[in-house]
Design a protein around this motif. Structure first.
Motif, PDB file in Angstrom:
ATOM      1  N   PHE A 166      37.382  28.625  32.811  1.00  0.00           N
ATOM      2  CA  PHE A 166      38.221  27.927  33.785  1.00  0.00           C
ATOM      3  C   PHE A 166      39.133  28.915  34.518  1.00  0.00           C
ATOM      4  N   ALA A 167      39.623  29.927  33.807  1.00  0.00           N
ATOM      5  CA  ALA A 167      40.489  30.936  34.420  1.00  0.00           C
ATOM      6  C   ALA A 167      39.761  31.675  35.544  1.00  0.00           C
ATOM      7  N   VAL A 168      38.474  31.978  35.325  1.00  0.00           N
ATOM      8  CA  VAL A 168      37.708  32.703  36.339  1.00  0.00           C
ATOM      9  C   VAL A 168      37.542  31.851  37.601  1.00  0.00           C
ATOM     10  N   PHE A 169      37.310  30.550  37.422  1.00  0.00           N
ATOM     11  CA  PHE A 169      37.219  29.659  38.584  1.00  0.00           C
ATOM     12  C   PHE A 169      38.571  29.539  39.288  1.00  0.00           C
ATOM     13  N   ILE A 170      39.634  29.402  38.521  1.00  0.00           N
ATOM     14  CA  ILE A 170      40.976  29.266  39.103  1.00  0.00           C
ATOM     15  C   ILE A 170      41.363  30.530  39.868  1.00  0.00           C
ATOM     16  N   LEU A 171      41.043  31.700  39.325  1.00  0.00           N
ATOM     17  CA  LEU A 171      41.317  32.949  40.028  1.00  0.00           C
ATOM     18  C   LEU A 171      40.558  33.002  41.358  1.00  0.00           C
ATOM     19  N   GLY A 172      39.316  32.534  41.339  1.00  0.00           N
ATOM     20  CA  GLY A 172      38.533  32.534  42.566  1.00  0.00           C
ATOM     21  C   GLY A 172      39.118  31.636  43.636  1.00  0.00           C
ATOM     22  N   ILE A 173      39.651  30.497  43.235  1.00  0.00           N
ATOM     23  CA  ILE A 173      40.163  29.511  44.190  1.00  0.00           C
ATOM     24  C   ILE A 173      41.583  29.826  44.649  1.00  0.00           C
ATOM     25  N   ALA A 222      43.408  32.872  44.036  1.00  0.00           N
ATOM     26  CA  ALA A 222      43.790  34.279  44.205  1.00  0.00           C
ATOM     27  C   ALA A 222      42.708  35.035  44.976  1.00  0.00           C
ATOM     28  N   PRO A 223      42.757  35.018  46.307  1.00  0.00           N
ATOM     29  CA  PRO A 223      41.716  35.680  47.109  1.00  0.00           C
ATOM     30  C   PRO A 223      41.598  37.180  46.855  1.00  0.00           C
ATOM     31  N   PHE A 224      42.662  37.804  46.339  1.00  0.00           N
ATOM     32  CA  PHE A 224      42.636  39.251  46.113  1.00  0.00           C
ATOM     33  C   PHE A 224      41.878  39.649  44.847  1.00  0.00           C
ATOM     34  N   VAL A 225      41.601  38.699  43.944  1.00  0.00           N
ATOM     35  CA  VAL A 225      40.909  39.031  42.703  1.00  0.00           C
ATOM     36  C   VAL A 225      39.453  39.367  42.990  1.00  0.00           C
ATOM     37  N   ASN A 226      38.990  40.487  42.459  1.00  0.00           N
ATOM     38  CA  ASN A 226      37.619  40.925  42.726  1.00  0.00           C
ATOM     39  C   ASN A 226      36.713  40.698  41.514  1.00  0.00           C
ATOM     40  N   SER A 227      35.465  41.072  41.655  1.00  0.00           N
ATOM     41  CA  SER A 227      34.483  40.799  40.593  1.00  0.00           C
ATOM     42  C   SER A 227      34.793  41.595  39.324  1.00  0.00           C
ATOM     43  N   LYS A 228      35.286  42.819  39.480  1.00  0.00           N
ATOM     44  CA  LYS A 228      35.616  43.628  38.303  1.00  0.00           C
ATOM     45  C   LYS A 228      36.728  42.968  37.497  1.00  0.00           C
ATOM     46  N   GLY A 229      37.759  42.506  38.194  1.00  0.00           N
ATOM     47  CA  GLY A 229      38.855  41.837  37.512  1.00  0.00           C
ATOM     48  C   GLY A 229      38.399  40.557  36.835  1.00  0.00           C
ATOM     49  N   LEU A 259      45.051  32.071  29.496  1.00  0.00           N
ATOM     50  CA  LEU A 259      46.120  32.971  29.936  1.00  0.00           C
ATOM     51  C   LEU A 259      45.693  34.436  29.867  1.00  0.00           C
ATOM     52  N   VAL A 260      44.989  34.804  28.796  1.00  0.00           N
ATOM     53  CA  VAL A 260      44.514  36.188  28.684  1.00  0.00           C
ATOM     54  C   VAL A 260      43.569  36.526  29.834  1.00  0.00           C
ATOM     55  N   ALA A 261      42.608  35.646  30.106  1.00  0.00           N
ATOM     56  CA  ALA A 261      41.660  35.879  31.205  1.00  0.00           C
ATOM     57  C   ALA A 261      42.378  35.945  32.540  1.00  0.00           C
ATOM     58  N   VAL A 276      44.696  39.347  32.607  1.00  0.00           N
ATOM     59  CA  VAL A 276      43.859  40.550  32.663  1.00  0.00           C
ATOM     60  C   VAL A 276      43.084  40.602  33.977  1.00  0.00           C
ATOM     61  N   GLY A 277      42.580  39.454  34.437  1.00  0.00           N
ATOM     62  CA  GLY A 277      41.842  39.415  35.704  1.00  0.00           C
ATOM     63  C   GLY A 277      42.696  39.855  36.879  1.00  0.00           C
ATOM     64  N   ILE A 278      43.925  39.401  36.930  1.00  0.00           N
ATOM     65  CA  ILE A 278      44.834  39.780  38.025  1.00  0.00           C
ATOM     66  C   ILE A 278      45.184  41.264  37.940  1.00  0.00           C
ATOM     67  N   LEU A 279      45.570  41.742  36.752  1.00  0.00           N
ATOM     68  CA  LEU A 279      45.978  43.138  36.601  1.00  0.00           C
ATOM     69  C   LEU A 279      44.830  44.099  36.910  1.00  0.00           C
ATOM     70  N   PHE A 280      43.634  43.802  36.400  1.00  0.00           N
ATOM     71  CA  PHE A 280      42.502  44.710  36.625  1.00  0.00           C
ATOM     72  C   PHE A 280      42.073  44.698  38.096  1.00  0.00           C
ATOM     73  N   SER A 281      42.200  43.559  38.752  1.00  0.00           N
ATOM     74  CA  SER A 281      41.894  43.517  40.191  1.00  0.00           C
ATOM     75  C   SER A 281      42.870  44.388  40.974  1.00  0.00           C
ATOM     76  N   LEU A 282      44.151  44.328  40.630  1.00  0.00           N
ATOM     77  CA  LEU A 282      45.152  45.162  41.303  1.00  0.00           C
ATOM     78  C   LEU A 282      44.885  46.645  41.061  1.00  0.00           C
ATOM     79  N   LEU A 283      44.468  46.984  39.848  1.00  0.00           N
ATOM     80  CA  LEU A 283      44.199  48.387  39.518  1.00  0.00           C
ATOM     81  C   LEU A 283      42.944  48.922  40.200  1.00  0.00           C
ATOM     82  N   THR A 284      42.013  48.024  40.558  1.00  0.00           N
ATOM     83  CA  THR A 284      40.746  48.461  41.164  1.00  0.00           C
ATOM     84  C   THR A 284      40.689  48.174  42.665  1.00  0.00           C
ATOM     85  N   GLY A 285      41.842  47.984  43.289  1.00  0.00           N
ATOM     86  CA  GLY A 285      41.879  47.876  44.748  1.00  0.00           C
ATOM     87  C   GLY A 285      41.635  46.503  45.310  1.00  0.00           C
ATOM     88  N   CYS A 286      41.642  45.481  44.476  1.00  0.00           N
ATOM     89  CA  CYS A 286      41.440  44.087  44.925  1.00  0.00           C
ATOM     90  C   CYS A 286      40.154  43.966  45.728  1.00  0.00           C
TER      91      CYS A 286
END
Length: 587
Positions: A425-432, A434-441, A523-525, A528-538
């Protein structure tokens, strides 16, 4: 367990069960014949032209499994009515699903909901990963759904556990594999009415035998069961309002909005307006079922308020409470009524299993096999999806024979079905959202969330937590009853509270409430998804399709320093303004 407490079903009871199974099979055979020359869209999605009313009833029936019918009342009996707070969860899940998530998914013309992940993140890997984990996690939960009620019913009615598993599992497999989504929906309609009728009959008879509504209320209050509010924050106690509200809101919203088994029904509607209508109409149905099973637990306690069946060795486990209560109420004086309730339990099992089998077929075909057979004929495609549904049923039966309960049925349900839902569910919510979240995150976040959930669930199975509940009384039991252990006096029950639990060491993680585990994974997903996306250039190197995110965030979908992409985005926005709410189905 005392053999004398077993009330075997009579011939009329078995006729009621046979009628349920025969009608379910006939519905499957009818749609198999009616749609024999149609393709996978008809088999998996009902041709996307179904009526709202039967789909709404099917949604309710699939949402509430046999674990709800047997496990929920037992939770109320032994832990009180705090679980009523879940009625508020329904409003959140229905609003988020119908107004936020469903409009985005519907316009994509999806068969498998996981296809959204490919469209949003541009990665086959995350789609396949979520799909595989979801399918793998489904079968242990379905094993509990099939095995648990068969064990509980067999212990108090004399029904063979093996026969129950085989009969229920095979019949469900046959009509789902033959008739597809239409058979699933219309058998759900039949099973929904049986569920309602069975529960209502038991509640009414229990109230009459107890002495009326006022007496039921008096005994439940005297026994300390009517505690409607407990605002203390305690993540080790499953029965305070914050833990219960957090867990059920997350799991039920994730289930209704991103679970293939439930979302598949709403996506089968011919228009978005009708899809939303189904979700909103289901709201009073969800709540009425919750009220009914909670009331069933209260009535059962009032009936046994001074002589608990578990302490007096009439039953061997709390999950057998409701089947024993039913056979005790009706016995041989009311032939057919025990069979009606057993049919009610089997109906709730069949509705959940059939939805899951059809969903697994849709996911495996659309996510994995469709690209492997691009030139397959229509009939070949339908045959493959039917084989997948049948294999899903056979695997479920096998798992049911191997299943062991993780605590009570109710807790097992949340541990096995809720935990994988949280990170997904977190991965779907991030997609909807948080447009900056990328596939790596998204990939790293999802893996981190799932690993955390698996770690906690396995740790909880290895290091068992104590079972904490409200006390019961044996004051009214006959003098010759051999107690497992004596209970309190009835007069002492009202002031009794579930003991606080303070685990030590690693058990502080493993022994959190089963309601909290999905929230931790979510919450973990998410983090971590947001932080890793920011670290990898969104999404610095690409535009996100504006249709895949929340409308108010679409202006952030393009890279601002790329004029070509921004101009393309603006033209897309202008075009979207002219598109009506209802999108014609693709051929």
């Amino acid at each position: 367990m005392d053999p004398a407490s077993i009330a075997y079903l009579g011939s009329i009871d078995y006729l009621v069960l046979v009628a349920l199974f025969v009608f379910s099979l006939l519905i499957g055979l009818y749609f198999a014949w009616k749609d024999r020359n149609k393709g996978t869209n008809e088999f998996l999605m009902g041709g996307r032209n179904l009526s709202p009313f039967p789909v709404m009833l099917s949604l309710i029936a699939s949402f509430l499994s046999s674990i709800t019918v047997l496990g929920w009342p037992a939770e109320v009996y032994y832990k009180g009515t705090q679980i009523w707070i879940t009625l508020l969860s329904c409003y959140v899940e229905v609003f988020l699903t119908s107004e936020v998530i469903l409009p985005i998914f519907y316009k994509l013309n999806l068969t498998s909901v996981n296809r959204y992940l490919y469209e949003r993140y541009g990665s086959n890997f995350i789609m396949i990963m979520v799909s595989i984990v979801g399918c793998i996690a489904t079968f242990p939960w379905l094993g509990v759904v099939l095995y648990g009620p068969s064990l509980a019913l067999g212990a108090v009615t004399g029904l063979s556990v093996t026969a129950s598993i085989l009969l229920c599992g095979l019949i469900c497999t046959v009509y789902t594999a033959l008739g597809g989504l239409k058979a699933v929906i219309w058998t759900d309609v039949l099973q929904y009415f049986l569920m309602i009728l069975g529960i209502v009959v038991v509640i009414v008879k229990g109230i009459i035998d107890t002495g009326g509504v006022a007496e039921v209320w008096r005994r439940a209050d005297l026994g300390g069961r009517l505690r409607l509010f407990d605002s203390k924050i305690d993540f080790y106690n499953s029965h305070n309002q914050w833990t219960t509200l957090m867990g059920t809101t997350l799991v039920w919203t994730a289930g209704l909005s991103t679970s293939q088994a439930l979302l598949q029904r709403t996506l089968s509607m011919p228009t978005l307006k009708k899809a939303k209508m189904v979700v909103y109409l289901a709201l009073p149905g969800f709540q009425s079922m919750q009220v009914l099973v909670t009331t069933l637990g209260v009535v059962a306690f009032a009936y046994y308020y001074d002589c608990d069946p578990l302490r007096s060795k009439k039953i061997a486990a709390s999950d057998q409470l409701i089947p024993y209560f039913v056979t005790d109420l009706f016995s041989s004086k009311y032939p057919g009524l025990p069979g009606l309730f057993v049919a009610c339990v089997f109906s709730s099992t069949l509705s959940t299993l059939s939805s899951a089998f059809n969903a697994v077929a849709a996911v495996i075909w659309d996510d994995w096999l469709k690209r492997c057979f691009p030139k397959a004929s229509v009939s070949a495609q339908v045959t493959i999806t039917k084989i997948i549904a049948a294999l899903a049923g056979l695997v479920c039966i096998g798992v049911a024979f191997l299943a062991s309960q993780a605590g009570t049925l109710f807790e097992a349900s949340y541990s096995l079905s809720g935990s994988p839902l949280g990170p997904a569910f977190a991965v779907f919510i991030l997609g909807i959202f948080a447009p900056f979240v990328n596939s790596k995150g998204a990939i790293i976040g999802y893996l981190a969330g799932q690993i955390t959930c698996v770690w906690i669930v396995i740790g909880g199975l290895v290091i068992k937590r104590p079972i904490l509940s409200l006390e019961v009384s044996t004051e009214g039991c006959s003098a010759n009853t051999t107690y497992l252990e004596p209970g309190l006096l009835v007069s002492q029950l009202k002031d009794y509270r579930i003991p606080e639990y303070h685990p030590e060491g690693i058990a502080k993680i493993y022994h959190v409430s089963h309601f909290i585990i999905p929230a931790i994974g979510f919450l973990v997903a998410l983090i971590v998804g947001i932080l890793f996306s920011l670290l990898t250039g969104c999404n610095r190197d690409k535009c996100v399709n504006p249709d895949l995110v929340l409308p108010c965030l679409r202006k952030y979908c393009c890279v601002k320093n790329d004029p070509k992409k921004c101009n393309k985005f603006k033209k897309h926005q202008m075009k979207q303004n002219d598109i009506s709410e209802t999108i014609p189905m693709k051929s």
